[in-house]
Design a protein around this motif. Structure first.
Motif, mmCIF file in Angstrom:
data_model
loop_
_atom_site.group_PDB
_atom_site.id
_atom_site.type_symbol
_atom_site.label_atom_id
_atom_site.label_comp_id
_atom_site.label_asym_id
_atom_site.label_seq_id
_atom_site.Cartn_x
_atom_site.Cartn_y
_atom_site.Cartn_z
ATOM 1 N N ALA A 98 0.834 -1.209 0.000
ATOM 2 C CA ALA A 98 0.000 0.000 0.000
ATOM 3 C C ALA A 98 0.870 1.261 0.000
ATOM 4 O O ALA A 98 0.563 2.236 -0.697
ATOM 5 N N LYS A 101 2.274 1.739 -3.512
ATOM 6 C CA LYS A 101 1.250 2.216 -4.450
ATOM 7 C C LYS A 101 0.903 3.685 -4.217
ATOM 8 O O LYS A 101 0.828 4.465 -5.150
ATOM 9 N N GLN A 102 0.670 4.055 -2.952
ATOM 10 C CA GLN A 102 0.246 5.432 -2.684
ATOM 11 C C GLN A 102 1.369 6.438 -2.895
ATOM 12 O O GLN A 102 1.120 7.608 -3.117
ATOM 13 N N SER A 103 2.627 5.988 -2.864
ATOM 14 C CA SER A 103 3.764 6.903 -3.042
ATOM 15 C C SER A 103 3.845 7.457 -4.457
ATOM 16 O O SER A 103 4.452 8.488 -4.685
ATOM 17 N N ASN A 104 3.281 6.739 -5.409
ATOM 18 C CA ASN A 104 3.340 7.057 -6.830
ATOM 19 C C ASN A 104 4.783 7.060 -7.360
ATOM 20 O O ASN A 104 5.057 7.593 -8.431
ATOM 21 N N GLY A 179 2.964 3.166 -10.294
ATOM 22 C CA GLY A 179 3.318 4.549 -9.986
ATOM 23 C C GLY A 179 3.558 5.368 -11.241
ATOM 24 O O GLY A 179 3.107 5.024 -12.335
#
Length: 189
Positions: A98, A101-104, A179
């Motif tokens: 997660a 993924k959220q870090s891009n 990302g």
């Protein structure tokens, strides 16, 4: 996905164990082109796939291509400073994924180590080792709240090799190309 066919990469399954039973690479590795590795061990009709099967230590791959004729395994042997390795040993794998993924971040591959962590190969496409170190620090600063493993500080770093078993557990490729599309796109993001 992460290397071109003509690039020289380094792989090993020669490993030792520390006093806690953790495996670590115990050689400089074998340096060959991606094509050679595919023909001999990992392609559709490998000559010898048994070398990487049923080993308790699994296998390792250096995250960046190596210069021709420099098989030292040192940081100055890296030909292309393409990736930075990021992993978290203190968080569950679902949370690690997660975070990635959220870090891009522009991640070329996420590999399940067959142990407690996921290894993310962050694409930094640096022109040299100095720029690689600056970009590595930017990645680690960005993720600092999550406490990434600080041991991944060098461009010739070993990662677990996807598609190989580490004892009973598979070192598997979890995702490819997540990302941003590039380092510059991520910086803009």
């Amino acid at each position: 996905n992460c290397f071109k066919e003509h690039e020289i990469i380094c792989i090993t399954n020669e490993a030792g164990q520390d006093e806690d039973g953790r495996w670590f690479p115990a050689s400089k590795g074998t340096f060959q082109t991606v094509t050679w590795w595919l023909e001999n061990y990992f392609g559709p009709q490998p000559h010898d796939s048994d070398m990487f099967r049923g080993k308790p230590q699994g296998a390792y791959c250096r995250i960046n291509p190596i210069k021709p004729d420099d098989y030292s395994g040192r940081d100055d042997s890296v030909a292309i400073h393409r990736f930075v390795l990021v992993e978290f040993d203190t968080r569950p794998k679902e949370e690690q994924f997660a975070i990635f993924k959220q870090s891009n971040l522009p991640i070329g591959a996420v590999i399940d180590s067959g142990g407690k962590s996921l290894h993310a190969w962050v694409r930094v496409d640096a022109k040299d080792e100095n720029e690689w170190r600056l970009r590595r620090q930017a990645v680690f600063d960005y993720l600092s709240d999550y406490e990434p493993d600080e041991m991944t500080k060098n461009p010739s770093r070993w990662s677990r090799l996807g598609g190989v078993y580490r004892g009973e557990k598979e070192q598997r490729i979890v995702a490819l190309n997540i990302g941003a599309e590039s380092w510059d796109d991520w910086v803009s993001y």
